[in-house]
Motif scaffolding. Structure first.
Motif, PDB file in Angstrom:
ATOM      1  N   ALA A  26       0.725  -1.409   0.098  1.00  0.00           N
ATOM      2  CA  ALA A  26      -0.151  -0.017  -0.071  1.00  0.00           C
ATOM      3  C   ALA A  26       0.802   1.108   0.064  1.00  0.00           C
ATOM      4  O   ALA A  26       2.145   1.082  -0.159  1.00  0.00           O
ATOM      5  CB  ALA A  26      -0.962  -0.103   1.158  1.00  0.00           C
ATOM      6  N   HIS A  27       0.165   2.305  -0.002  1.00  0.00           N
ATOM      7  CA  HIS A  27       1.113   3.737   0.031  1.00  0.00           C
ATOM      8  C   HIS A  27       1.537   4.024   1.531  1.00  0.00           C
ATOM      9  O   HIS A  27       0.550   4.037   2.353  1.00  0.00           O
ATOM     10  CB  HIS A  27       0.088   4.722  -0.509  1.00  0.00           C
ATOM     11  N   TYR A  28       2.755   4.234   1.603  1.00  0.00           N
ATOM     12  CA  TYR A  28       3.227   4.594   2.879  1.00  0.00           C
ATOM     13  C   TYR A  28       4.207   5.851   2.839  1.00  0.00           C
ATOM     14  O   TYR A  28       4.623   6.040   1.395  1.00  0.00           O
ATOM     15  CB  TYR A  28       4.139   3.465   3.309  1.00  0.00           C
ATOM     16  N   PRO A  29       4.552   6.728   3.667  1.00  0.00           N
ATOM     17  CA  PRO A  29       5.273   7.802   3.431  1.00  0.00           C
ATOM     18  C   PRO A  29       6.673   7.403   2.953  1.00  0.00           C
ATOM     19  O   PRO A  29       7.188   6.342   3.644  1.00  0.00           O
ATOM     20  CB  PRO A  29       5.502   8.343   4.812  1.00  0.00           C
ATOM     21  N   VAL A  30       7.243   8.100   1.892  1.00  0.00           N
ATOM     22  CA  VAL A  30       8.588   7.712   1.394  1.00  0.00           C
ATOM     23  C   VAL A  30       9.537   8.940   1.860  1.00  0.00           C
ATOM     24  O   VAL A  30       9.197   9.913   1.732  1.00  0.00           O
ATOM     25  CB  VAL A  30       8.402   7.170   0.140  1.00  0.00           C
ATOM     26  N   PRO A  31      11.024   8.428   1.652  1.00  0.00           N
ATOM     27  CA  PRO A  31      11.802   9.567   1.880  1.00  0.00           C
ATOM     28  C   PRO A  31      11.841  10.430   0.456  1.00  0.00           C
ATOM     29  O   PRO A  31      12.471  10.016  -0.435  1.00  0.00           O
ATOM     30  CB  PRO A  31      13.280   8.907   2.270  1.00  0.00           C
ATOM     31  N   HIS A  32      11.124  11.628   0.462  1.00  0.00           N
ATOM     32  CA  HIS A  32      11.156  12.324  -0.608  1.00  0.00           C
ATOM     33  C   HIS A  32      11.032  13.767  -0.388  1.00  0.00           C
ATOM     34  O   HIS A  32      10.292  14.166   0.761  1.00  0.00           O
ATOM     35  CB  HIS A  32      10.096  11.871  -1.656  1.00  0.00           C
TER      36      HIS A  32
END
Lengths: 778, 352
Positions: free
Chosen positions: A85-91
Motif C-alpha cells: 500500500a501507500h506509505y510515506p517515502v523519503p522524498h
C-alpha cells in the motif's frame, strides 16, 4: 600522477565528519517491519511480484523493474508480506508512495544465491543483466540505475571511469567508512565495471580530508593491475558533484544538457562499486547499505550497515537519540538533503546519511533581508552563474531572463544560500522559477499541440472544400462541353429527327388537334344543348364521347411518341407543354360546363361529371408526360452522351425531380400565403384556383419523384447492391473514422499513435470506397 | 513526532548584511581618523549629525511605508550612507547642508526607490552631487589641512567648529581655516604650468601631504575590506588603473599642462571612491567582468571630468553616470556558465 584542476566557486562549510568516524561500521538491529518503496531510484517504479500473505526469503526478488530505467527490489530479510500500500517515502515532496511491507521472521534466511565465478568468461550483456537483476542503482544520492550506465560503452567511447569518493557534503561519512573498512570490495567492483566499460583510465576522486580512506585505497590498488589513479582533491563543497568532480580531475566541462558519457567519461559512486562487487562475486542483490547516523541529537553518531526498508526510528534508537533535543531530521547532507517529518520513513538505496540535528546545530533561518547584490553568491557558485541576478528574475517572475542567465544549469547545491549575508533562501527561489518555467513549457506544449491539431483540421477542411470546388468546376466544364457538343450537333440530329421521328409526331399532333377540335365542338354543342335545355342530349353526349375517345386516342398516340421527341430536342417538349396546357384548359371548360349544368339542374349531369373527370385525368397525364420529358431533357444535358452507367440517368432524374418537388412546395407555400393575405373575394377565388392547381402539380411532382426513386432502388437492386445496406455501411465507416480520430487525439505514446493512424488510414480508404459506390446509385 | 519540513540547504554561514555594514563602518575608521587629524573636529561632528539624521529619516520613511522599523534600521545601511556623505562634504558645512544631503540620500535616493537593495544610484553620491550643484560656495569651502597652518595641531576648536556648523561666524574666521583644495588649484591655474603651480601654491607645497595621508588611510580601510571578502578587487583596482593610465598618458605627453598620475591617485576622493563608493554592490555592475568594466569607466570619467570638466573633483558624477550604465553592462557581461561554450549576451536570445 594525475593533476588536480579547479572549478569556480565552492564553499567550506564546517565538516562535522569526525563525530561519526570514531566507531567502526556497526550493524543496525533487524527491525520487525521493513517498508520497501517501489521507487528508490530515478526512473519508473518497480512492479510488485508478491502479494499480501506471501512468504519471502532474504534476497528474493519482490518487485521487478518496469521499463529500461528502473530497478528491481529484493526482500532484505526473510518474512511475510503483510501489506502492499501507500506509505510515506523519503522524498522532498513529503508524499507517500507504493511500498511492500515485510514482517521479519527473525530468521534472516537467505534465498539460494551464488556469485559468478568468472565474470570475464560470460557475455557482457549477461553480466549487465545480472547487475540489473540485483537491483543496483547509484548510491551517491541520485539513484540512477547502474546497469543503464554500464551499457554506455555500446554507443559511447568511454575513456575515463571516475569513481566518486569525494563525499563533499558535511556530516556524511558513509563512503569514507566504506573505503576504510572494505577497500577490496571497492576495487573489486571497479574491476567489474572496468571490464564492462573498458576505460583507458580510472580515476578515484577523493577529498583530502579522508586520509585513512586514501591510505586504505592506496593499499588495495597495489594489488590491482588496472590503470587506477587515486586523485586527492582539496576539500571544498561541492567537489563531489558529478560535473564539478569531472572538472576537478580532467579539466573538462560536461557540456550543458549533455551527460558525461558524451565526453567519454562515466562516473560511479564508491558505494555503487561495492554493491556491484557483492552482486557479482557473492550473488547478493542490493538489500543493505551503509548509512551515517549523526547529528547532535544522537549520543553515539556512527555508521551502520542497514537493511533497506528499515525505519529511521530504529536507526536513531540504535544511535541513542535524545528525542527532546531533536529539532530537524535530515536525510542526506545538510546542503542538499531533505527534511523528513516522520521517523517511520524507511531507508532506501540512496539514503547515505541521517542527521538528527538540534536547534543550535541547524537553527531556523532568520528572516530574509534585502539583497544588496554583494556578489558573495556569485563567488560561491560552482556553475558560474549569477545567483543574485537569478534571484531578482525569479522574484520578479522574469523567467525568460532567468533562462537566459542559464537558470537550468543550477545544480541546487545551496552554496549561494549558504553564503548569503541576507539569509535569502536562494535555492527555493530557483526551484520555484524552474518549476514555473516547466509548467509554462508544458502548457505551451499543450497549446502548441492544440494549435497544430486545429491547423491540421483547418487544412483538411480547406482541402476538402478545394476538392469539392474542383469537382464542381470539372462537372460544370463537362456540362458546358456537353452542351456545346449538343448545340453543335443540334442541327444534324434535328434534321435527322425531323426526317425520322418528327413526321410521326406531327401527324400525331395534327390528329390530336383534330380530335381536340372535334371534342370542342361536341362539347360546345353539348353546352348549348345544356344551355338550351333541349332534347337530344343523349346524342350530343354520344358525339361528345366519340370526340373524347378520339381525342384520347390522339393524346395517347402523342404520348407514345413523346419519348422520341424528347430525345430530339426542345421543340417537342414545348409542344407537350402546350398540349398539357390545352388539356388543362379543356378540363376547366368542361368543369365550367358541368357547373353550368349543375346550376341548371339538368339530367346527364352525372355523365358530364364523369367526362370532366376523364378530362381531368387526361390533363394530368399530359402534364405528367411533359414532366417526364422535361427531366429526361435535363438528364441528357448533363450526362455524357454514351455513358452506359446503370443508375446515372435515374440518379440525375431523381435530382431534377427532387428539385422540382421542392420548387413546387415553395410555390405552393407562397400561393397559400398570398391566399391568406388576399382580401377581396374575387382575388381569393382566383388565388384559390392557383393554389389548387399548384397543389396538384406538387403532388404530381412528388409522385414522379417517388417513382424515380423506386426505379433507382430497383436498378441498384438489380446491380446486386442493396442501397440501404450500402448507406448503412458508409455511415458505419464514417463513424469508425470519427472514432479513430478521437482515439488519435487522446493517444499520447508515439507507437500507439502510429498504430491508430494506420487503422485510421485503412478506415478512411474503406469509407471512401463505400461512398464512391454509393454515389453511383445516389 | 513533529519535525519541521524545510528546503535545503539546512545550514548557512554565520553572516549578515548588518555584519557587512559593520565591517564597512569599521573600515572607514582610518580615513575618519586621518581627516580629523588634518581638518579638525568638523568631520566627526558631521558624522554624528549625519548619522542621527539618517536614522531619523530612515525610521520616518519606514514608518510611512509601514515596514518593520527596527528590522530595517538594524541593517546599518543608513549609517554607512551617513558616514559617506559626512566625509564627502567639507567639514565646516552648515548643518542644513548636511541635512539636505542626508534627506536626499535616504529619502529620495534610497527609500523612494524601495529601500536597501533597490536604489539604482549610490545614495551618498546622489546627495553629494545635489549639494555640489545647489550650494557650490559652501561645498567648495574646504578646510585647509593643518600642515598649512604651521607647527603643531592648529585646528579650529571644537566649540568654534560647532558654532560654524550650527550657527554663523565671521567671514574672516573662514578665511583663516579654509582654502582651496589641491584639485582646485590645479584646475584654476591661471595660465601657469604644472611645475610653476607646484612651486607657488601653498596648498601644493604644504597641504598636499595631508591629502596623501588621508588617501592612504582610505586605502588601508579598503584593503581591510578586500581581505574580509566584503567586495572583490575588480572594481576598485580597475578604476585606479584606468585613472592611472589616463593620467600617465596625458602627463607623459604634456607634463606642463597635465597633472601627474600620482597626484590624481593621491588627492581628492579617489581612494575613498575606489574602495567605498565604487564598491557599493547595490548600484554597481554585478559580474566580475562587469565590475572591471564599470570601475574602469569610472576611472576614465573621473580623469575626463577633472581635466576638462567644470568641477575640480569628479568621483560623484562619474559614479552616478556609471550607475546608469550598470544594468546595461550587466547584460553584456554574464559569465560563461559551466558547460557552455560561451557566455550569453544581451537581454534575450537563445540560451545555449
Amino acid at each position: 600522477m594525475s593533476q588536480v584542476f579547479s572549478f569556480h566557486g565552492g564553499i567550506h562549510p564546517p565538516e562535522n565528519k569526525k563525530q561519526s568516524t570514531r566507531a567502526p561500521i556497526g550493524k543496525a538491529p533487524l527491525p520487525q517491519q521493513l517498508v520497501l518503496p517501489m521507487q528508490q531510484h530515478i526512473g519508473g517504479p518497480a512492479d510488485p511480484l508478491v502479494s499480501v500473505g506471501d512468504s519471502v526469503l532474504k534476497g528474493q526478488l519482490i518487485a521487478e523493474p518496469i521499463g529500461r530505467i528502473s530497478a528491481s527490489v529484493h526482500a532484505p530479510t526473510s518474512g511475510k508480506v503483510i501489506d502492499i500500500a501507500h506509505y510515506p517515502v523519503p522524498h522532498a515532496s513529503g508524499l507517500s508512495g507504493e511500498c511492500i511491507v515485510i514482517e521479519a521472521d527473525g530468521e534472516d534466511r537467505w534465498i539460494e544465491h551464488e556469485g559468478i565465478a568468472d565474470y570475464k568468461a560470460i557475455e557482457r550483456t549477461e553480466l549487465i543483466e545480472h547487475i540489473r537483476a540485483s537491483g543496483i542503482s547509484g548510491m551517491g544520492g541520485a539513484g540512477f540505475p547502474t546497469d543503464v550506465k554500464l551499457h554506455l560503452s555500446e554507443d559511447h567511447i568511454v575513456n575515463t571511469l571516475i569513481i566518486n569518493a569525494a563525499e563533499c557534503e558535511p556530516y556524511i561519512t558513509a563512503d569514507d567508512m566504506l573505503m576504510r573498512e572494505r577497500p577490496h570490495e571497492i576495487i573489486g567492483g571497479i574491476e567489474v565495471i572496468a571490464h564492462l566499460l573498458r576505460p583507458s583510465h580510472i580515476l578515484i576522486g577523493i577529498e583530502d580530508n579522508k586520509t585513512n580512506a586514501i591510505h586504505a585505497l592506496e593499499a588495495a590498488v597495489k594489488h590491482c593491475d588496472l590503470n587506477i589513479d587515486i586523485v586527492v582533491v582539496p576539500t571544498k563543497y561541492p567537489s563531489g558533484g558529478e560535473r564539478q568532480l569531472i572538472k576537478l580531475l580532467t579539466d573538462i566541462e560536461v557540456p550543458a544538457g549533455k551527460i558525461p558519457a558524451d565526453i567519454g567519461i562515466v562516473c560511479q559512486n564508491v558505494g555503487t562499486t561495492s554493491a556491484v562487487y557483492r552482486a557479482v562475486h557473492k550473488g547478493e542483490p542490493l538489500i543493505s547499505r551503509i548509512v551515517t547516523v549523526t547529528g547532535d541529537a544522537v549520543r553515539h553518531p556512527k555508521n551502520l550497515e542497514v537493511l533497506l526498508g528499515t525505519p529511521f526510528r530504529s536507526l536513531l534508537e540504535a544511535c541513542d537519540l535524545r528525542p527532546e533535543a531533536l529539532s530537524r531530521l535530515v536525510m542526506g547532507g545538510p546542503m542538499m538533503g531533505v527534511t523528513v517529518d516522520n521517523d517511520r520513513i524507511p531507508v532506501i538505496k540512496t539514503t547515505n546519511c541521517l542527521i538528527a540535528a538540534t536547534q543550535q546545530e541547524m537553527p531556523p533561518a532568520p528572516p530574509a533581508q534585502a539583497c544588496i547584490r554583494c556578489g558573495m553568491c556569485e563567488q560561491a557558485c560552482p556553475a558560474d552563474l549569477l545567483p543574485q541576478q537569478l534571484y531578482w528574475f525569479a522574484k520578479g517572475r522574469e523567467f525568460d531572463k532567468a533562462r537566459h542567465h542559464n537558470l537550468f544549469d543550477c545544480i541546487e547545491c545551496g552554496a549561494c544560500a549558504y553564503v548569503c549575508p541576507s539569509n535569502i533562501p536562494l535555492v527555493q527561489y530557483y526551484r520555484f522559477a524552474k518549476s514555473e518555467i516547466r509548467t509554462e513549457e508544458r502548457e505551451q506544449q499543450k497549446a502548441d499541440h492544440a494549435r497544430e491539431r486545429f491547423e491540421a483540421r483547418q487544412a483538411r477542411l480547406e482541402r476538402e472544400a478545394a476538392e469539392k470546388e474542383a469537382k464542381r468546376k470539372a462537372r460544370a466544364a463537362e456540362a458546358a462541353k456537353a452542351q456545346e457538343a449538343r448545340k453543335a450537333a443540334a442541327a444534324k440530329p434535328k434534321e435527322e429527327a425531323t426526317e425520322q421521328a418528327t413526321p410521326d409526331i406531327k401527324q400525331l399532333k395534327t390528329a390530336a388537334a383534330v380530335a381536340r377540335t372535334k371534342l370542342k365542338k361536341a362539347q360546345k354543342a353539348f353546352d348549348e344543348a345544356a344551355a338550351g335545355n333541349s332534347e337530344g342530349l343523349a346524342e350530343l353526349e354520344q358525339a361528345l364521347n366519340d370526340a373524347r375517345s378520339k381525342a384520347e386516342a390522339a393524346e395517347k398516340a402523342l404520348e407514345a411518341g413523346s419519348p422520341a421527341p424528347s430525345e430530339g430536342g426542345n421543340a417537342e417538349l414545348k409542344q407537350l407543354k402546350v398540349a398539357a396546357a390545352v388539356a388543362r384548359t379543356k378540363l376547366k371548360k368542361a368543369q365550367d360546363a358541368l357547373k353550368n349544368a349543375e346550376d341548371k339542374g339538368l339530367d346527364g349531369i352525372d355523365k358530364l361529371r364523369a367526362t370532366v373527370e376523364t378530362l381531368e385525368n387526361k390533363a394530368d397525364e399530359a402534364q405528367k408526360a411533359f414532366e417526364a420529358a422535361q427531366p429526361a431533357e435535363t438528364a441528357e444535358k448533363t450526362e455524357a452522351p454514351a455513358k452506359p452507367e446503370p443508375a446515372a440517368e435515374p440518379a440525375l432524374d431523381a435530382k431534377a425531380l427532387k428539385q422540382q418537388v421542392s420548387i413546387m412546395r415553395t410555390k405552393l407555400k407562397k400561393a397559400e400565403a398570398a391566399l391568406e393575405a388576399a382580401e377581396s373575394d374575387d382575388e381569393r377565388s382566383a388565388l384559390q384556383a392557383d393554389v389548387d392547381d399548384l397543389k396538384k402539380r406538387f403532388d404530381e411532382a412528388t409522385e414522379a419523384f417517388n417513382k424515380v426513386e423506386k426505379a433507382k432502388m430497383d436498378a441498384a437492386a438489380q446491380a446486386g447492391i442493396d442501397l440501404k445496406q450500402l448507406r448503412i455501411d458508409a455511415a458505419m465507416a464514417k463513424a469508425a473514422i470519427t472514432k479513430g480520430e478521437r482515439a488519435l487525439k487522446k493517444a499520447e505514446a508515439d507507437d500507439e499513435r502510429e498504430q491508430i493512424e494506420q487503422e485510421l488510414v485503412a478506415a478512411k480508404a474503406k469509407s471512401d470506397e463505400l461512398h464512391k459506390t454509393l454515389s453511383q446509385y445516389d | 513526532m513533529a519535525l519541521i519540513h524545510l528546503s535545503s540547504p539546512h545550514v548557512s554561514k554565520a553572516n549578515s548584511t548588518a555584519n557587512v555594514m559593520r565591517l564597512v563602518l569599521l573600515a572607514t575608521l582610518p580615513g575618519i581618523l586621518a581627516m580629523t587629524v588634518f581638518f579638525g573636529w568638523g568631520t566627526l561632528i558631521q558624522i554624528v549629525l549625519a548619522s542621527v539624521l539618517a536614522l531619523l529619516f530612515e525610521a520616518a520613511v519606514l514608518k510611512l511605508r509601514k515596514r518593520p522599523v527596527g528590522f530595517f534600521l538594524s541593517d546599518g545601511s543608513a549609517l554607512v550612507t551617513a558616514v559617506l556623505v559626512a566625509v564627502a562634504i567639507p567639514p565646516f558645512s552648515a548643518w542644513w547642508v548636511t541635512a539636505t544631503g542626508i534627506f536626499f540620500a535616504i529619502v529620495i535616493a534610497k527609500q523612494l526607490y524601495g529601500g536597501l537593495g533597490n536604489n539604482p544610484f549610490n545614495p551618498a553620491m546622489v546627495a553629494y552631487a545635489l549639494l555640489l550643484v545647489s550650494f557650490p560656495v559652501e561645498m567648495t569651502r574646504w578646510t585647509a589641512p593643518i600642515t598649512q597652518n604651521g607647527e603643531g595641531w592648529h585646528v579650529a576648536g571644537f566649540l568654534d567648529t560647532l558654532q560654524v556648523i550650527f550657527g554663523s561666524v565671521e567671514q574672516q574666521w573662514y578665511d583663516s581655516f579654509t582654502g582651496a583644495t589641491p584639485l582646485d588649484v590645479l584646475k584654476h591655474r591661471a595660465g601657469l604650468t604644472t611645475e610653476e603651480l607646484w612651486r607657488q601654491s601653498d596648498v601644493l607645497v604644504n597641504g598636499v601631504a595631508a591629502w596623501y595621508a588621508i588617501s592612504a588611510a582610505w586605502f588601508m580601510g579598503g584593503i581591510f575590506l578586500l581581505s574580509r571578502k566584503i567586495f572583490t578587487w575588480h572594481a576598485p583596482l580597475s578604476m585606479l588603473i584606468a585613472l592611472f593610465l589616463m593620467a600617465s598618458m596625458f602627463y607623459g605627453f604634456d607634463p606642463d599642462n597635465y597633472v601627474s598620475p600620482i597626484v590624481h591617485l593621491g588627492v581628492g576622493a579617489t581612494m575613498l571612491g575606489a574602495f567605498f563608493i565604487v564598491t557599493d554592490p547595490v548600484s554597481s555592475a554585478t559580474s566580475n567582468r562587469g565590475k572591471i568594466i564599470y570601475g574602469a569607466l569610472i576611472g576614465v570619467m573621473i580623469y575626463i571630468i577633472r581635466t576638462w570638466g567644470n568641477y575640480p573633483d569628479a568621483v560623484a558624477f562619474s559614479v552616478l553616470l556609471m550607475n546608469l550604465c550598470a544594468p546595461f553592462i550587466d547584460q553584456y557581461t554574464q559569465p560563461r556558465t559551466y558547460g557552455h561554450k560561451k557566455a550569453n549576451r544581451g537581454t534575450k536570445g537563445k540560451s545555449q
